[in-house]
Write a protein that holds these residues in place. Sequence first.
Motif, PDB file in Angstrom:
ATOM      1  N   ASP A 123      10.935  -1.381  -4.646  1.00 24.32           N
ATOM      2  CA  ASP A 123      10.289  -1.315  -3.331  1.00 24.32           C
ATOM      3  C   ASP A 123       8.771  -1.342  -3.545  1.00 24.32           C
ATOM      4  O   ASP A 123       8.084  -0.323  -3.443  1.00 24.32           O
ATOM      5  N   HIS A 137       4.844  -1.762  -3.119  1.00 25.91           N
ATOM      6  CA  HIS A 137       3.921  -1.457  -2.025  1.00 25.91           C
ATOM      7  C   HIS A 137       2.520  -1.396  -2.634  1.00 25.91           C
ATOM      8  O   HIS A 137       2.009  -0.329  -2.961  1.00 25.91           O
ATOM      9  N   PHE A 192       7.380   2.449  -3.987  1.00 18.80           N
ATOM     10  CA  PHE A 192       8.090   3.668  -3.627  1.00 18.80           C
ATOM     11  C   PHE A 192       9.387   3.816  -4.421  1.00 18.80           C
ATOM     12  O   PHE A 192      10.064   2.835  -4.724  1.00 18.80           O
ATOM     13  N   ARG A 193       9.719   5.063  -4.720  1.00 21.79           N
ATOM     14  CA  ARG A 193      11.026   5.433  -5.255  1.00 21.79           C
ATOM     15  C   ARG A 193      11.590   6.568  -4.404  1.00 21.79           C
ATOM     16  O   ARG A 193      10.874   7.202  -3.649  1.00 21.79           O
ATOM     17  N   GLU A 194      12.874   6.843  -4.619  1.00 21.57           N
ATOM     18  CA  GLU A 194      13.535   7.959  -3.917  1.00 21.57           C
ATOM     19  C   GLU A 194      13.307   7.871  -2.408  1.00 21.57           C
ATOM     20  O   GLU A 194      12.889   8.828  -1.759  1.00 21.57           O
ATOM     21  N   SER A 195      13.605   6.662  -1.875  1.00 22.65           N
ATOM     22  CA  SER A 195      13.527   6.437  -0.417  1.00 22.65           C
ATOM     23  C   SER A 195      12.148   6.771   0.148  1.00 22.65           C
ATOM     24  O   SER A 195      12.018   7.325   1.249  1.00 22.65           O
ATOM     25  N   GLY A 196      11.114   6.451  -0.604  1.00 27.45           N
ATOM     26  CA  GLY A 196       9.757   6.645  -0.124  1.00 27.45           C
ATOM     27  C   GLY A 196       9.162   7.997  -0.417  1.00 27.45           C
ATOM     28  O   GLY A 196       7.999   8.251  -0.069  1.00 27.45           O
ATOM     29  N   LYS A 197       9.892   8.874  -1.096  1.00 29.32           N
ATOM     30  CA  LYS A 197       9.367  10.207  -1.384  1.00 29.32           C
ATOM     31  C   LYS A 197       8.388  10.202  -2.553  1.00 29.32           C
ATOM     32  O   LYS A 197       7.560  11.110  -2.677  1.00 29.32           O
ATOM     33  N   TYR A 239       5.601   7.871  -4.879  1.00 28.10           N
ATOM     34  CA  TYR A 239       4.821   6.649  -5.109  1.00 28.10           C
ATOM     35  C   TYR A 239       4.529   6.572  -6.595  1.00 28.10           C
ATOM     36  O   TYR A 239       3.999   7.519  -7.188  1.00 28.10           O
ATOM     37  N   LYS A 278       2.175   8.389   4.946  1.00 24.41           N
ATOM     38  CA  LYS A 278       3.460   7.724   4.725  1.00 24.41           C
ATOM     39  C   LYS A 278       4.583   8.721   4.409  1.00 24.41           C
ATOM     40  O   LYS A 278       5.736   8.325   4.233  1.00 24.41           O
TER      41      LYS A 278
END
Length: 308
Positions: free
Chosen positions: A21, A23, A41-46, A48, A83
């Motif tokens: 993902d 970014h 992102f990793r872990e569903s955006g948690k 960076y 974010k």
Amino acid sequence: MNGTVFHTQQFLDYHNKGKFDFHHLLFYHGKRLVAILPGGFRESGKIYDSPLGASYGSFVTEDISADIALEIVAAFEKYIVGKGVKEVYLTSAPVIYQPILTQNLDFALLYRGFAYQRHYISHAIELRKDVTPFDRFQPTARKHIRRIMRDHPEASIEEVSQENMMRGLQEFYPILLDNKAKFGAKPTHTLDELMKLNELLPELMKLFLVRVDDEPIAGSLLFLANPLVAIIFYHMLKYSFDEYKPIYLLMDSVTRWAKDNYFSFVDIGVSQDTSDANPMTPALSLIRFKEKFDSRGVLRSTMWKSYQ
């Protein structure tokens, strides 16, 4: 000022679409671009993470002032908090990759509450001295190289041309797989990924093979990270030919080539004991081997901050 090939979109494009993902961020001071940050992102955006899918990441800047460095980090934090990011990891290239020695950005990150999450010990051979690298190798290393050249005329070094790179990689990779399997590991890249990287960045890789009667018995694959540093990303060896000590011959050839092509350092990579629970535990036998070639330890560090 501190960029490498690992920060470029051309390099990151070797990953299959959707694997990460991504970014990436660009930082402007007024209308002037002053920094980029490849990552994602990793872990569903948690989380960076920079780099994502590469060896080195973190901010790439021009030669910025302390004021600008502080503003860049402040802008980044404002953005990622907005974010909903809970943790940030930034792994920059060691200082040997910088043509200008400055740590303004490191200071700005530390001032804003980042801390060092881990350090890996890497080793690099400096090439800026007047003598050839061979002359600075330890006596045992020079002895092995002279013995190979004297007692094994059937052994030769091939500097694989770009036209023959695909063929060279196909010969190199199966032996690399066998080497990694011996330690229960796999190469970072598949053969198809190395082929794709060669297509995307034909000047990225340099391959050296040791041949005995035309059979490849050892090799070194370099990534040319930036104009200052060439990295030995992979060594491989057919263990049935270990008596030849071909890695010594490769180290001599690689360092001579790198010096002749105006690189300042050859990065030999990290030396960690991957079997230990502590990821920072050094592999001392590997470090001793690397030091035979007049290498010095440099830190590959990761900065971290939690926003929870």
